[in-house]
Design an enzyme around this catalytic site. Structure first.
Site, short mmCIF file in Angstrom:
data_model
loop_
_atom_site.label_atom_id
_atom_site.label_comp_id
_atom_site.label_asym_id
_atom_site.label_seq_id
_atom_site.Cartn_x
_atom_site.Cartn_y
_atom_site.Cartn_z
N GLY A 51 -35.80 -14.04 6.93
CA GLY A 51 -37.23 -14.31 6.82
C GLY A 51 -38.02 -13.36 5.94
CG ASP A 113 -42.70 -13.87 18.82
OD1 ASP A 113 -43.67 -13.73 19.57
OD2 ASP A 113 -41.99 -14.89 18.84
CG PHE A 162 -42.88 -21.77 15.25
CD1 PHE A 162 -41.96 -20.77 15.53
CD2 PHE A 162 -42.59 -22.70 14.26
CE1 PHE A 162 -40.76 -20.70 14.84
CE2 PHE A 162 -41.38 -22.64 13.56
CZ PHE A 162 -40.47 -21.64 13.86
CB VAL A 163 -46.56 -19.14 11.27
CG1 VAL A 163 -47.87 -19.14 12.05
CG2 VAL A 163 -45.86 -17.79 11.41
NE ARG A 175 -34.95 -19.20 5.48
CZ ARG A 175 -35.02 -18.56 6.65
NH1 ARG A 175 -36.04 -17.78 6.92
NH2 ARG A 175 -34.07 -18.71 7.55
P1 5GP Z 1 -38.96 -11.02 17.93
O1 5GP Z 1 -37.57 -10.48 18.00
O2 5GP Z 1 -40.03 -9.97 17.64
O3 5GP Z 1 -39.30 -11.89 19.10
O4 5GP Z 1 -39.02 -12.04 16.75
C1 5GP Z 1 -38.83 -11.65 15.46
C2 5GP Z 1 -38.02 -12.69 14.72
O5 5GP Z 1 -38.15 -13.99 15.25
C3 5GP Z 1 -38.55 -12.74 13.31
O6 5GP Z 1 -37.73 -11.95 12.48
C4 5GP Z 1 -38.46 -14.20 12.96
O7 5GP Z 1 -37.20 -14.44 12.35
C5 5GP Z 1 -38.48 -14.93 14.26
N1 5GP Z 1 -39.84 -15.46 14.56
C6 5GP Z 1 -40.71 -15.00 15.48
N2 5GP Z 1 -41.85 -15.71 15.48
C7 5GP Z 1 -41.70 -16.66 14.52
C8 5GP Z 1 -42.56 -17.69 14.00
O8 5GP Z 1 -43.70 -17.92 14.41
N3 5GP Z 1 -42.04 -18.46 13.01
C9 5GP Z 1 -40.80 -18.26 12.50
N4 5GP Z 1 -40.42 -19.07 11.52
N5 5GP Z 1 -39.97 -17.29 12.94
C10 5GP Z 1 -40.42 -16.50 13.95
MG MG Z 2 -36.13 -12.79 11.34
#
Ligand code: 5GP
Ligand code: MG
Length: 189
Positions: A51, A113, A162-163, A175
């Protein structure tokens, strides 16, 4: 693809301006008053795949420093998942040196997130003995876990939605959208 967009949260001009601003701040924090021409430290950027690729591509062109890129791949949203399924490092796509002594490490991710991904990556990197370890995210969600997680740089705070776009995907797609957007709800399983 355009007709799948529900709302544009951050347009490309705003992203570009903020990325440049964060790059300047990162540079100033690293080099201090001497100026970047005299920066001789070892700087290692660690983008979290996949990402962060667009963000990193834009950011590094505003970092006038001698630096290296090492990749780490973490999966937490497999396929059509829109909530985290728990972060794991994907070894096959990771090329981190086992020893990072002397290196100033900057971890880069697309979005913060739950914080699981960054926690896993920072724990992994800390064990490799870097001279310093900093974190930078493009987006930070408005939810308690994300707001409580200590990152050094966050470009934008966004609602807890969710974006996709600018590197972020849904099931591998979107992407390449130049903006940060939400998708029409009927498209998300
Ligand atoms: P975390 O581990 O902090 O919960 O999430 C981080 C990872 O989850 C990010 O690197 C991303 O890949 C994915 N992610 C979290 N929220 C989103 C979102 O709203 N959209 C997308 N496309 N990926 C997300
Ligand atoms: Mg990621």
């Amino acid at each position: 693809m355009q007709s799948d967009i529900a709302q544009i949260l951050i347009d490309r001009t705003t992203i570009a301006q903020r990325v440049e601003q964060i790059a300047k701040q990162i540079t100033t924090d690293l080099v201090g008053p001497e100026g970047h021409e005299n920066f001789r430290e070892e700087l290692t950027l660690v983008p979290i795949l996949t990402g962060s690729i667009i963000f990193v591509a834009d950011l590094i062109r505003h970092l006038p420093l001698r630096l290296r890129i090492r990749l780490i791949s973490v999966t937490s949203y497999p396929g059509t998942a829109t909530t985290s399924k728990g972060a794991t490092i994907e070894q096959s796509l990771t090329n981190l040196p086992t020893d990072l002594s002397g290196a100033h490490v900057l971890v880069l991710d697309d979005i913060l997130d739950s914080g699981q991904t960054l926690r896993l990556v920072c724990d992994t990197l800390q064990k490799r003995n870097p001279a310093s370890l900093r974190t930078c995210v493009l987006l930070r969600k408005d939810r308690p876990e994300a707001q409580a997680f200590p990152v050094d740089y966050a470009c934008f705070d966004i609602p807890d939605a969710f974006v996709v776009g600018y590197g972020l995907d849904y099931d591998g797609y979107y992407r390449n959208l130049p903006e940060i957007v939400t998708l029409r709800p009927e498209l998300i399983r």
